[in-house]
Design an enzyme around this catalytic site. Structure first.
Site, PDB file in Angstrom:
ATOM      1  N   ARG A  68     -24.010  92.975  83.236  1.00  0.00           N
ATOM      2  CA  ARG A  68     -24.857  93.977  82.563  1.00  0.00           C
ATOM      3  C   ARG A  68     -25.116  95.168  83.468  1.00  0.00           C
ATOM      4  O   ARG A  68     -26.205  95.744  83.477  1.00  0.00           O
ATOM      5  CB  ARG A  68     -26.181  93.362  82.102  1.00  0.00           C
ATOM      6  CG  ARG A  68     -25.982  92.440  80.958  1.00  0.00           C
ATOM      7  CD  ARG A  68     -27.207  92.030  80.180  1.00  0.00           C
ATOM      8  NE  ARG A  68     -26.791  90.873  79.420  1.00  0.00           N
ATOM      9  CZ  ARG A  68     -27.197  89.623  79.658  1.00  0.00           C
ATOM     10  NH1 ARG A  68     -28.127  89.373  80.555  1.00  0.00           N
ATOM     11  NH2 ARG A  68     -26.696  88.622  78.969  1.00  0.00           N
ATOM     12  N   LYS A  76     -18.399  82.095  73.995  1.00  0.00           N
ATOM     13  CA  LYS A  76     -17.927  81.408  75.195  1.00  0.00           C
ATOM     14  C   LYS A  76     -17.051  80.224  74.827  1.00  0.00           C
ATOM     15  O   LYS A  76     -17.315  79.539  73.852  1.00  0.00           O
ATOM     16  CB  LYS A  76     -19.119  80.895  76.010  1.00  0.00           C
ATOM     17  CG  LYS A  76     -19.985  81.992  76.586  1.00  0.00           C
ATOM     18  CD  LYS A  76     -21.082  81.411  77.459  1.00  0.00           C
ATOM     19  CE  LYS A  76     -22.049  82.474  77.924  1.00  0.00           C
ATOM     20  NZ  LYS A  76     -22.889  83.014  76.821  1.00  0.00           N
ATOM     21  N   ASP A  89     -15.893  84.074  78.551  1.00  0.00           N
ATOM     22  CA  ASP A  89     -16.624  84.703  77.451  1.00  0.00           C
ATOM     23  C   ASP A  89     -15.645  85.705  76.834  1.00  0.00           C
ATOM     24  O   ASP A  89     -15.134  86.582  77.529  1.00  0.00           O
ATOM     25  CB  ASP A  89     -17.880  85.404  78.004  1.00  0.00           C
ATOM     26  CG  ASP A  89     -19.037  85.373  77.008  1.00  0.00           C
ATOM     27  OD1 ASP A  89     -18.758  85.369  75.790  1.00  0.00           O
ATOM     28  OD2 ASP A  89     -20.193  85.376  77.450  1.00  0.00           O
ATOM     29  N   ASP A 119     -16.444  88.382  83.721  1.00  0.00           N
ATOM     30  CA  ASP A 119     -16.128  89.161  82.526  1.00  0.00           C
ATOM     31  C   ASP A 119     -15.405  90.453  82.903  1.00  0.00           C
ATOM     32  O   ASP A 119     -15.509  90.930  84.031  1.00  0.00           O
ATOM     33  CB  ASP A 119     -17.424  89.480  81.771  1.00  0.00           C
ATOM     34  CG  ASP A 119     -18.091  88.220  81.233  1.00  0.00           C
ATOM     35  OD1 ASP A 119     -17.371  87.388  80.642  1.00  0.00           O
ATOM     36  OD2 ASP A 119     -19.311  88.072  81.429  1.00  0.00           O
ATOM     37  N   ARG A 140     -25.650  86.364  68.678  1.00  0.00           N
ATOM     38  CA  ARG A 140     -24.225  86.070  68.497  1.00  0.00           C
ATOM     39  C   ARG A 140     -24.034  84.733  67.813  1.00  0.00           C
ATOM     40  O   ARG A 140     -23.189  84.592  66.929  1.00  0.00           O
ATOM     41  CB  ARG A 140     -23.528  86.076  69.870  1.00  0.00           C
ATOM     42  CG  ARG A 140     -22.088  85.630  69.837  1.00  0.00           C
ATOM     43  CD  ARG A 140     -21.417  85.810  71.191  1.00  0.00           C
ATOM     44  NE  ARG A 140     -21.529  87.175  71.653  1.00  0.00           N
ATOM     45  CZ  ARG A 140     -21.651  87.536  72.938  1.00  0.00           C
ATOM     46  NH1 ARG A 140     -21.659  86.620  73.888  1.00  0.00           N
ATOM     47  NH2 ARG A 140     -21.753  88.804  73.262  1.00  0.00           N
ATOM     48  N   TYR A 141     -24.784  83.736  68.252  1.00  0.00           N
ATOM     49  CA  TYR A 141     -24.681  82.401  67.672  1.00  0.00           C
ATOM     50  C   TYR A 141     -25.817  82.237  66.668  1.00  0.00           C
ATOM     51  O   TYR A 141     -26.904  82.782  66.868  1.00  0.00           O
ATOM     52  CB  TYR A 141     -24.832  81.345  68.768  1.00  0.00           C
ATOM     53  CG  TYR A 141     -23.820  81.458  69.888  1.00  0.00           C
ATOM     54  CD1 TYR A 141     -22.504  81.062  69.692  1.00  0.00           C
ATOM     55  CD2 TYR A 141     -24.181  81.960  71.130  1.00  0.00           C
ATOM     56  CE1 TYR A 141     -21.573  81.151  70.728  1.00  0.00           C
ATOM     57  CE2 TYR A 141     -23.260  82.050  72.171  1.00  0.00           C
ATOM     58  CZ  TYR A 141     -21.962  81.644  71.968  1.00  0.00           C
ATOM     59  OH  TYR A 141     -21.053  81.729  72.978  1.00  0.00           O
ATOM     60  N   CYS A 188     -26.749  92.610  91.754  1.00  0.00           N
ATOM     61  CA  CYS A 188     -25.455  92.018  92.059  1.00  0.00           C
ATOM     62  C   CYS A 188     -24.368  93.016  91.681  1.00  0.00           C
ATOM     63  O   CYS A 188     -24.368  93.527  90.552  1.00  0.00           O
ATOM     64  CB  CYS A 188     -25.261  90.733  91.267  1.00  0.00           C
ATOM     65  SG  CYS A 188     -26.658  89.606  91.397  1.00  0.00           S
ATOM     66  N   ARG A 247     -29.317  80.627  68.274  1.00  0.00           N
ATOM     67  CA  ARG A 247     -29.982  81.071  69.508  1.00  0.00           C
ATOM     68  C   ARG A 247     -29.715  82.542  69.779  1.00  0.00           C
ATOM     69  O   ARG A 247     -28.663  83.061  69.411  1.00  0.00           O
ATOM     70  CB  ARG A 247     -29.574  80.206  70.702  1.00  0.00           C
ATOM     71  CG  ARG A 247     -28.091  80.129  70.988  1.00  0.00           C
ATOM     72  CD  ARG A 247     -27.773  78.801  71.708  1.00  0.00           C
ATOM     73  NE  ARG A 247     -26.423  78.764  72.281  1.00  0.00           N
ATOM     74  CZ  ARG A 247     -25.324  78.475  71.594  1.00  0.00           C
ATOM     75  NH1 ARG A 247     -25.389  78.249  70.296  1.00  0.00           N
ATOM     76  NH2 ARG A 247     -24.154  78.432  72.186  1.00  0.00           N
ATOM     77  N   CYS A 264     -34.129  93.462  88.679  1.00  0.00           N
ATOM     78  CA  CYS A 264     -33.745  92.221  89.352  1.00  0.00           C
ATOM     79  C   CYS A 264     -34.182  92.325  90.801  1.00  0.00           C
ATOM     80  O   CYS A 264     -34.408  93.415  91.317  1.00  0.00           O
ATOM     81  CB  CYS A 264     -32.229  92.013  89.309  1.00  0.00           C
ATOM     82  SG  CYS A 264     -31.585  91.914  87.627  1.00  0.00           S
ATOM     83  N   CYS A 286     -22.374  92.358  88.394  1.00  0.00           N
ATOM     84  CA  CYS A 286     -23.177  92.042  87.206  1.00  0.00           C
ATOM     85  C   CYS A 286     -22.474  92.418  85.902  1.00  0.00           C
ATOM     86  O   CYS A 286     -21.938  93.508  85.764  1.00  0.00           O
ATOM     87  CB  CYS A 286     -24.515  92.773  87.268  1.00  0.00           C
ATOM     88  SG  CYS A 286     -25.551  92.429  85.835  1.00  0.00           S
TER      89      CYS A 286
HETATM   90  C1  LIG Z   1     -24.264  82.944  76.691  1.00  0.00           C
HETATM   91  C2  LIG Z   1     -25.018  83.349  75.539  1.00  0.00           C
HETATM   92  C3  LIG Z   1     -25.944  82.489  74.923  1.00  0.00           C
HETATM   93  C4  LIG Z   1     -26.214  81.083  75.420  1.00  0.00           C
HETATM   94  O1  LIG Z   1     -25.056  80.310  75.335  1.00  0.00           O
HETATM   95  P1  LIG Z   1     -25.044  78.791  75.824  1.00  0.00           P
HETATM   96  O2  LIG Z   1     -23.606  78.400  75.730  1.00  0.00           O
HETATM   97  O3  LIG Z   1     -25.935  78.042  74.907  1.00  0.00           O
HETATM   98  O4  LIG Z   1     -25.545  78.752  77.234  1.00  0.00           O
HETATM   99  C5  LIG Z   1     -26.610  82.938  73.810  1.00  0.00           C
HETATM  100  N1  LIG Z   1     -26.396  84.170  73.305  1.00  0.00           N
HETATM  101  C6  LIG Z   1     -25.531  85.017  73.877  1.00  0.00           C
HETATM  102  C7  LIG Z   1     -25.341  86.348  73.281  1.00  0.00           C
HETATM  103  C8  LIG Z   1     -24.825  84.652  75.021  1.00  0.00           C
HETATM  104  O5  LIG Z   1     -23.975  85.499  75.599  1.00  0.00           O
HETATM  105  S1  SF4 Z   2     -26.185  89.132  87.745  1.00  0.00           S
HETATM  106 FE1  SF4 Z   2     -27.079  91.039  86.932  1.00  0.00          FE
HETATM  107  S2  SF4 Z   2     -28.803  90.410  85.701  1.00  0.00           S
HETATM  108 FE2  SF4 Z   2     -28.271  88.662  87.036  1.00  0.00          FE
HETATM  109  S3  SF4 Z   2     -29.554  88.904  88.855  1.00  0.00           S
HETATM  110 FE3  SF4 Z   2     -27.619  89.901  89.301  1.00  0.00          FE
HETATM  111  S4  SF4 Z   2     -27.960  92.062  88.742  1.00  0.00           S
HETATM  112 FE4  SF4 Z   2     -29.574  90.857  87.770  1.00  0.00          FE
END
Ligand SMILES: *Cc1c(COP(=O)(O)O)cnc(C)c1O
Ligand code: SF4
Length: 352
Positions: A120, A322, A315, A278, A98-99, A115, A102, A111, A118
């Protein structure tokens, strides 16, 4: 279950393999609606390991809510499975770019506890989501993109991989010239602290600069075991951060959040982000308002050491990234001065 009965285990693998993943098993330990839990787990897996179960039994509802399936997960028709569009911004499976500088690289679909909130939910706990082949194609993608400076190794939980698999992934990433920073996102310090072994710490320390962001949501998760896990990592020279999720009924009040942030510092973890939850389908019962989140941030600024004040992040849906949110401290701006409010609520002039 008696307090600390998980101490009978000598190895984290054994703790994990004794996890509860059916409604019937859970009902042996806690009063739950068996048919409701069974229905939820048809859509979203459950895993409660004996360590986290002991916390749930001893500490109460704010810990249980994070792990016990709730019918509202499948009744919720708001939100989307993937509001942040991680899949659309994914050039190869399980990697989100996305960025520019990184990437988020998912190397595990497991996991130590699933959670319920979560972000995801669509992916975690589903076998064969992550394979050796997706990991290799992720590494190839990173190698081929010379704008990437940092890899956020995430999941699932990357520390549920075996030591040699973690070693290999980090070694491959470190061998890529343009990669300066490695970061691991893991919840095991709070959900399975026994996973942080001396051997693991000795592997991780070979790949500096390496940072770890962990995830605690309530001061009751900061046990002696969790403190020991964080000490082991910190002693290996790894700076530790924490990404907390603001959760209704868990930590959405000033006192709990202040206590959590202060207690994290005492185990050498520096609060990094508080995430507003989210808009993920199946999690609406955890959502609180941004106004409430800003009130909590106001209760931290000036009242707690700056070392333990994280940024409060939303986000953006659609993959916009974010954004940090701040309480409004500037009351007015005019020629020559601004009016600002301090932590006591006094409005004062600041000359420009
Ligand atoms: C959150 C996130 C990051 C890391 O973001 P930081 O603000 O540097 O902690 C990198 N890539 C994606 C896709 C993210 O959702
Ligand atoms: S928030 Fe989601 S990815 Fe993170 S530990 Fe919990 S279940 Fe796993």
């Amino acid at each position: 279950m008696k307090e600390n009965s998980y101490n009978k285990y000598s190895d984290w693998h054994d703790i994990l393999s004794d996890s509860i993943n059916t409604a019937e098993d859970l009902a042996k330990h806690l009063p739950v609606d068996i048919s409701g839990v069974r229905r939820v787990t048809e859509s979203y897996p459950m895993r409660i390991n004996p360590y986290y179960l002991s916390l749930m039994i001893n500490k109460g509802d704010h810990i249980r809510k994070q792990a016990v399936p709730d019918m509202r997960e499948i009744e919720d028709i708001s939100g989307s499975d993937d509001p942040l569009c991680e899949e659309r911004q994914s050039p190869v499976p399980n990697l989100t770019h996305r960025y520019p500088d990184r990437v988020l690289f998912m190397v595990s679909d497991q996991c130590a506890m699933y959670c319920r909130f979560c972000m995801r939910k669509r992916k975690v706990g589903r076998p064969f989501t992550v394979t050796n082949s997706t990991i290799n194609s992720g590494i190839d993608y990173i190698r081929a993109n010379n704008t990437i400076r940092e890899v956020v190794v995430s999941g699932g939980d990357p520390l549920l991989l075996e030591d040699d698999a973690i070693d290999r992934i980090l070694k491959d990433l470190r061998s890529i010239n343009q990669i300066e920073i490695l970061r691991l996102h893991t919840r095991v310090p709070s959900t399975l602290p026994q996973r942080i072994t001396k051997n693991l710490a000795d592997i991780l320390r070979q790949y500096h600069p390496l940072f770890i962001n962990t995830h605690f949501n309530h001061p009751d998760e900061i046990t002696n075991e969790a403190a020991l896990a964080c000490t082991t990592l910190a002693d290996a020279g790894i700076p530790l951060g924490c990404q907390t999720v603001l959760l209704k009924g868990v930590n959405d009040n000033h006192f709990v959040m202040q206590t959590l942030m202060k207690k994290l510092l005492t185990i050498r973890v520096r609060p990094y982000y508080i995430h507003h939850p989210d808009i993920v389908r199946g999690t609406s019962h955890f959502r609180t308002t941004v106004k409430n989140g800003l009130g909590i941030m106001r209760s931290l600024h000036g009242h707690a050491s700056g070392l333990c004040v994280p940024q409060y992040m939303i986000d953006l849906p659609g993959g916009g990234g974010k954004i940090p949110l701040l309480p409004e401290y500037i009351k007015s701006v005019s020629d020559g001065k601004i009016m600002v409010e301090n932590y006591k609520g006094e409005v004062l002039a600041y000359p420009e």
